[in-house]
Design a protein around this motif. Structure first.
Motif, mmCIF file in Angstrom:
data_model
loop_
_atom_site.group_PDB
_atom_site.id
_atom_site.type_symbol
_atom_site.label_atom_id
_atom_site.label_comp_id
_atom_site.label_asym_id
_atom_site.label_seq_id
_atom_site.Cartn_x
_atom_site.Cartn_y
_atom_site.Cartn_z
ATOM 1 N N ARG A 1 -9.013 25.775 -70.845
ATOM 2 C CA ARG A 1 -9.359 26.174 -69.480
ATOM 3 C C ARG A 1 -8.638 27.462 -69.072
ATOM 4 N N LYS A 2 -7.370 27.587 -69.455
ATOM 5 C CA LYS A 2 -6.625 28.801 -69.103
ATOM 6 C C LYS A 2 -7.175 30.015 -69.835
ATOM 7 N N ALA B 1 -10.202 30.405 -70.986
ATOM 8 C CA ALA B 1 -11.521 30.708 -70.435
ATOM 9 C C ALA B 1 -11.400 31.492 -69.127
ATOM 10 N N ALA B 2 -10.425 31.102 -68.292
ATOM 11 C CA ALA B 2 -10.218 31.818 -67.032
ATOM 12 C C ALA B 2 -9.775 33.257 -67.286
ATOM 13 N N HIS B 3 -8.868 33.466 -68.243
ATOM 14 C CA HIS B 3 -8.434 34.823 -68.585
ATOM 15 C C HIS B 3 -9.619 35.684 -69.045
ATOM 16 N N LEU B 4 -10.504 35.071 -69.832
ATOM 17 C CA LEU B 4 -11.596 35.824 -70.443
ATOM 18 C C LEU B 4 -12.830 35.911 -69.550
ATOM 19 N N GLY B 5 -12.860 35.113 -68.495
ATOM 20 C CA GLY B 5 -14.011 35.123 -67.604
ATOM 21 C C GLY B 5 -15.250 34.508 -68.220
ATOM 22 N N VAL B 6 -15.064 33.443 -69.031
ATOM 23 C CA VAL B 6 -16.195 32.765 -69.653
ATOM 24 C C VAL B 6 -16.136 31.284 -69.299
#
Length: 430
Positions: free
Chosen positions: A174-175, A177-182
């Motif tokens: 989840r972290k 994905a949030a960093h990558l914007g996906v």
């Protein structure tokens, strides 16, 4: 399909996190009945009442019942989740305190404190599992009870239909994905090791849900978000970048043991902090107007536990439509890490469906820098389980002597004495 689930340890302040996930993801996991099982009647009624209100607010039709009787609670259940804590926060506080007297880290799953928790927990879990087997031998047992690796090994060795679950991997997913914007479901982890002893050796972003290939983004994550990742782990950024992997938070107890000991001596135990949070949470849960999980619960720990549990249950019980076919779980090694015994329990991605769980082959051999620690802790876990099952001061001593954070005769001797003294009421047979 409608399901009956039981949560043993349902009076935990964690439980509303799980209830919230069940309510939000009801189409993925169609629960008809949820039974909360716990000997703490007063807490159980508070949690049960809040669970019913959360379900009602979300329009979930499931019936929520409570009981202190394990046999009654697990009867006819399709799956049973274990999230119990033998001795409660008081025992945890001791696990996190007395090892410091010997200059060793005090932690509920690592080192001497982790061994104490295993010794208290394994016999209780195996007793519960036998009751599940008698009630429904086809029911899955999902273990979230720490130390997950040792407890899962105990369950599997006893022939139970069991799997271990931890929220470390889904937290990283989840972290990242949030960093990558996906979307989180597009992120796959090359996650390898043992429970609370893992490394992310790769992070892949899939082109679309369910696709077999994607692009490797771990170097991109470390280059662009290394500072944030290092702060989350409380590890030095240069070390993480040199390793080129993302260790779990728990590796800090090995990589910076003495520094952590000094911190713990200064600030006190996490157990004391959690106990204070729990008191506040129970006051909130008692409010008949509360029908959502409170924000304070985020400080209790267990982030994304509910999502991980729903995905695992949906795959095992066949309600997920094949969407959750690969998940990080604790299961048998069976040759995936060839330097470990096949019966060892490892934490890696695995295929998960109604037929069962199979750990996936690793993309490459585990590097020597990590392999030695994994092998040593696996040996300790084997000895810890033997001590939990057979008793005897010598077995407790052997497990401590084998632990990489102990490994000295005098130190193991001192820790053994303290462990047995602080756990006398639970470990009389030892």
């Amino acid at each position: 399909m409608s399901l009956k689930l039981a949560i043993v340890g349902g009076g935990s302040t964690y439980t509303p996190e799980l209830i919230d996930g069940f309510a939000r993801l009801r189409d993925t996991l169609p629960i008809a009945e949820l039974v909360l099982v716990d000997p703490a009647a007063e807490r159980l009624e508070l949690i049960g009442g809040l669970a019913r209100r959360i379900f009602a607010k979300q329009g979930h039709p499931a019936r929520v019942t409570t009981t202190g009787d394990v046999d009654a609670g697990v009867a006819d259940a399709d799956a049973v989740l274990l999230q119990l804590r033998v001795g409660g926060q008081a025992a945890r506080n001791e696990d996190e305190t007395w090892p410091l007297e010997c200059g060793c880290v005090g932690q509920e799953t690592t080192g001497a404190g982790g061994l104490a928790k295993a010794l208290r927990t394994v016999p209780v879990v195996l007793d519960i599992a036998e009751k599940v087997r008698r009630a429904n031998p086809d029911a899955w047992i999902i273990d979230f009870t720490n130390p997950v690796g040792i407890v899962t090994r105990a369950l599997l060795d006893a022939g139970h239909k069991a799997v271990g679950l931890c929220n470390v991997a889904i937290g990283f997913q989840r972290k990242f994905a949030a960093h990558l914007g996906v979307a989180p479901e597009l992120v796959r982890l090359d996650h390898v090791g043992l429970n609370h002893l893992t490394w992310e050796r790769g992070v892949t972003v899939l082109p679309e849900p369910g696709a077999a290939a994607g692009r490797e983004v771990l170097p991109e994550l470390l280059a662009g978000f290394g500072t944030e990742i290092a702060e989350d782990l409380h590890l030095p950024l240069p070390v993480i970048r040199r390793l080129g992997v993302v260790p779990s938070y728990y590796l800090r107890y090995f990589y910076q043991h003495d520094e952590v000991v000094q911190e713990l001596l200064t600030k006190g135990s996490r157990a004391a902090e959690v106990a204070a949070i729990e008191r506040e949470l129970l006051d909130l849960y008692a409010d008949p107007a509360l029908d959502t999980k409170p924000e304070l619960l985020g400080r209790r720990g267990g982030a994304f536990y509910s999502e991980a549990a729903v995905q695992l249950l949906a795959a095992l019980l066949g309600t997920g439509g094949g969407a959750y076919g690969v998940q990080v779980v604790n299961t048998r090694n069976n040759g995936v890490l060839p330097f470990l015994p096949p019966e060892a329990v490892i934490e890696v991605p695995a295929t998960v469906d109604q037929r069962g769980i199979t750990a996936l082959p690793q993309s490459r051999p585990l590097e020597p820098l990590y392999r030695g620690l994994v092998a040593a802790v696996t040996s300790y876990e084997e000895l810890a389980l033997e001590a939990a099952l057979k008793g005897g001061r010598e077995r407790v001593f052997d497990a401590l002597l084998a632990h990489p954070l102990v490994g000295q005769l005098d130190l193991a001797d001192q820790l053994t004495d303290r462990l047995l003294a602080h756990n006398e009421q639970y470990l009389r047979r030892l």
